[in-house]
Design an enzyme around this catalytic site. Structure first.
Site, PDB file in Angstrom:
ATOM      1  N   ASN A  53       0.807  -1.228   0.000  1.00 34.38           N
ATOM      2  CA  ASN A  53       0.000   0.000   0.000  1.00 34.38           C
ATOM      3  C   ASN A  53       0.836   1.273   0.000  1.00 34.38           C
ATOM      4  O   ASN A  53       0.298   2.369  -0.052  1.00 34.38           O
ATOM      5  CB  ASN A  53      -0.951  -0.001   1.210  1.00 34.38           C
ATOM      6  CG  ASN A  53      -0.214  -0.134   2.529  1.00 34.38           C
ATOM      7  OD1 ASN A  53       0.667  -0.956   2.660  1.00 34.38           O
ATOM      8  ND2 ASN A  53      -0.589   0.676   3.505  1.00 34.38           N
ATOM      9  N   ILE A  83       7.934   0.972  -1.880  1.00 35.90           N
ATOM     10  CA  ILE A  83       8.359  -0.008  -2.877  1.00 35.90           C
ATOM     11  C   ILE A  83       7.217  -0.961  -3.232  1.00 35.90           C
ATOM     12  O   ILE A  83       7.022  -1.315  -4.396  1.00 35.90           O
ATOM     13  CB  ILE A  83       9.575  -0.804  -2.361  1.00 35.90           C
ATOM     14  CG1 ILE A  83      10.803   0.113  -2.256  1.00 35.90           C
ATOM     15  CG2 ILE A  83       9.885  -1.990  -3.266  1.00 35.90           C
ATOM     16  CD1 ILE A  83      11.989  -0.520  -1.532  1.00 35.90           C
ATOM     17  N   TYR A 142      17.094  -5.253  12.244  1.00 36.07           N
ATOM     18  CA  TYR A 142      16.677  -5.102  10.846  1.00 36.07           C
ATOM     19  C   TYR A 142      17.648  -5.811   9.895  1.00 36.07           C
ATOM     20  O   TYR A 142      17.247  -6.566   9.011  1.00 36.07           O
ATOM     21  CB  TYR A 142      16.586  -3.613  10.510  1.00 36.07           C
ATOM     22  CG  TYR A 142      16.079  -3.297   9.127  1.00 36.07           C
ATOM     23  CD1 TYR A 142      14.718  -3.332   8.852  1.00 36.07           C
ATOM     24  CD2 TYR A 142      16.963  -2.941   8.107  1.00 36.07           C
ATOM     25  CE1 TYR A 142      14.249  -3.026   7.580  1.00 36.07           C
ATOM     26  CE2 TYR A 142      16.499  -2.639   6.835  1.00 36.07           C
ATOM     27  CZ  TYR A 142      15.142  -2.677   6.578  1.00 36.07           C
ATOM     28  OH  TYR A 142      14.677  -2.386   5.313  1.00 36.07           O
TER      29      TYR A 142
END
Length: 239
Positions: free
Chosen positions: A15, A18, A145
């Site tokens: 949404n 990317i 991450y």
């Protein structure tokens, strides 16, 4: 555009950023495109939006059933949904670490597992995992991450060994710094620091990442699997 060859494409976290650019790229290709999202959002005409949480297998199963009913079995899966929660190691709680892993890496596992059932029956499929140059380059404050994004490499390569003979490919795309809403929150000082390390001398547009994902999912890339494709203006070369 060949509507007869339209494939069922699912982009998780499609949404914005990317993911949204990727959904649009497949739509332009004439494919049947669905995206998952967590919060209410405006989507382009022709894109099917299904609410799903990649940390919840039942939620994913329900989303896939909705997409399968509308577009048929998912033939192209782009695992793009992800979060960041940057903190230096000594300030990072275990929950800060495991929550990012659960969304980014285990979330990718959940959607790949669900999609692979249909792909194996069809004996064809494309899986693209959206990683980050942080996976190989590292970044202060991104132990959670970076670990989650690095794990995607092992996942794609093991998937290739398991399913490669079924006409299914699995590849990893590693974007560099991309101009998205998330990046707009980065300070000017940090943007200048990042820019200094990019030979191309500019940041990526989301569409530049999306076009590579679309190509990796095409017949032209049928013999590429288990690959790691950096799309970073040369920023990570040698790592």
């Amino acid at each position: 555009m060949n509507m007869a060859a339209a494939r069922s494409v699912l982009v998780t976290g499609g949404n914005r950023g990317i993911g949204l650019a990727t959904a649009k790229a497949f739509l332009e290709n004439g494919d049947k495109v669905a995206v998952t999202y967590r919060s209410e959002t405006e989507l382009p005409d022709g894109v099917l939006g299904v609410r799903a949480d990649v940390t919840d297998s039942e939620s994913i199963d329900a989303a896939f059933k909705e997409v399968e009913a509308a577009h048929g079995p998912v033939e192209v899966l782009v695992a793009n949904a992800g979060i960041a929660n940057d903190k230096l190691l000594l300030r990072m709680s275990e929950e800060d670490f495991t929550s990012v892993l659960d969304t980014n890496l285990t979330g990718a596992f959940r959607v790949v597992k669900r999609a692979s059932k249909g792909m194996m029956k069809m004996r064809r499929g494309r899986v693209v995992l959206v990683s980050s140059v942080s996976a190989i380059y590292g970044a202060a404050g991104q132990i959670n991450y970076s670990a989650s994004k690095a794990g995607m490499v092992g996942m794609a390569r093991s998937l290739t060994r398991e399913l490669g003979s079924r006409g299914i490919t699995a590849n990893v795309i590693m974007p560099g710094v991309v101009k998205t809403d998330m990046f707009n929150e980065v300070s000017d000082e940090m943007q200048a620091h990042y820019l200094a390390g990019i030979p191309a001398g500019r940041f990526a547009e989301p569409e530049e990442i999306a076009r590579v994902i679309r190509w990796l999912s095409s017949d032209e890339a049928a013999y590429i699997s288990g690959a790691v494709i950096p799309v970073d203006g040369g920023g990570s070369m040698g790592h």
